[in-house]
Motif scaffolding. Sequence first.
Motif, short mmCIF file in Angstrom:
data_model
loop_
_atom_site.label_atom_id
_atom_site.label_comp_id
_atom_site.label_asym_id
_atom_site.label_seq_id
_atom_site.Cartn_x
_atom_site.Cartn_y
_atom_site.Cartn_z
N ALA A 133 0.83 -1.21 0.00
CA ALA A 133 0.00 0.00 0.00
C ALA A 133 0.86 1.26 0.00
CB ALA A 133 -0.93 -0.01 1.21
N GLN A 165 0.79 -9.76 -7.51
CA GLN A 165 0.85 -8.33 -7.22
C GLN A 165 1.48 -7.56 -8.38
OE1 GLN A 165 1.75 -7.04 -2.98
NE2 GLN A 165 2.80 -9.01 -3.08
N GLU A 168 -0.79 -5.14 -10.58
CA GLU A 168 -1.13 -3.83 -10.02
C GLU A 168 0.09 -2.92 -9.98
OE1 GLU A 168 -2.78 -2.12 -5.78
OE2 GLU A 168 -3.58 -4.02 -6.55
N GLU A 207 -7.73 -4.38 -10.38
CA GLU A 207 -6.53 -3.55 -10.18
C GLU A 207 -6.85 -2.08 -10.38
OE1 GLU A 207 -5.26 -7.63 -10.96
OE2 GLU A 207 -6.45 -6.28 -12.20
N ARG A 209 -9.69 -0.60 -9.88
CA ARG A 209 -10.45 -0.13 -8.72
C ARG A 209 -9.52 0.19 -7.54
NH1 ARG A 209 -15.68 -0.99 -7.63
NH2 ARG A 209 -15.76 -2.65 -9.20
N ARG A 210 -8.58 -0.70 -7.26
CA ARG A 210 -7.69 -0.48 -6.12
C ARG A 210 -6.80 0.75 -6.33
NH1 ARG A 210 -7.62 -6.25 -6.11
NH2 ARG A 210 -5.73 -6.32 -7.40
N ASP A 213 -8.96 3.89 -6.05
CA ASP A 213 -9.27 4.12 -4.63
C ASP A 213 -8.08 4.76 -3.92
OD1 ASP A 213 -11.81 3.12 -4.86
OD2 ASP A 213 -11.36 1.16 -3.97
N ALA A 214 -6.86 4.33 -4.27
CA ALA A 214 -5.67 4.91 -3.66
C ALA A 214 -5.53 6.38 -4.01
CB ALA A 214 -4.42 4.14 -4.10
#
Length: 279
Positions: A133, A165, A168, A207, A209-210, A213-214
Amino acid sequence: MTALRRLERAVDLDHGDHVAWAYEDRADLRTVLADTFTEAAGRGEQLVYVGNRHPAALCDDLADLDGRDAMLENGRLRLHSIAELYHATGRFEPRAQVETFRAEAQRAVSAGYHGLRVVGDVTDLVTDAAGHAAFVDYELALEAMYAVTPVTGICAFDRHRVGEQWREIAALHRLQRAVGQEPGFALTYASGAVRLFGELDASSAAEFRRLLDAVLAATTGVLEVDLDRLDFIDVSASRVLAEARETMACANRDLQLTGVRRAAVLPLAAFNLHGGAPR
């Protein structure tokens, strides 16, 4: 602005280029280092290699680089551990790290070099959830620095340790390389705008979406999403944008689409998303 593309070799790179490279083994990494540092040395740039290994092992990774020992001695080539460069304060602080590299590039220019070429084997920064993150936040913050600083960077990852991972992480770079894998999409953020590249569909919606969101978590106010370099978007990815718009509306924020191409009009319209006259 550099389009999304897959690299075969770590060469023909310019200031502002930011690469994600998934290496298969140490031999692959050694080739990357020799290729890109040979090019950079020929252009009069300073070279920095960062990794989470003993200095002797980092030096061994550069065995194929002509003039390695002389460049280490005269300071053109520098080796750093992850702890030295990324954990100088005891923990990884994304925004502070961006300023660290900005200062490194400025020092290189002040010392007479034509820029800074950095290769970081940053695998260990992303192998746990908290580190992953923080690294996403770091990569999002880097784009603005790369745009105005004479630095070229390669983020190298052990493909086998990073695993899924990789998709992403790679999407935070417009220049990507993984054996047997074509780039899907890229997302960058700078100056209040998200820019999308490549293709967004059901296979990349999670990916996307994440990462979006970040961006929402790290920003305030109006957010522009520029689709000018996006070649394709389907309904599943359009839904991600619609849900982001709803989230922002609840916080009295606005999401604005720009650069919408004609092929994107229908999937976006399914969620009442519009971005002015399509191209």
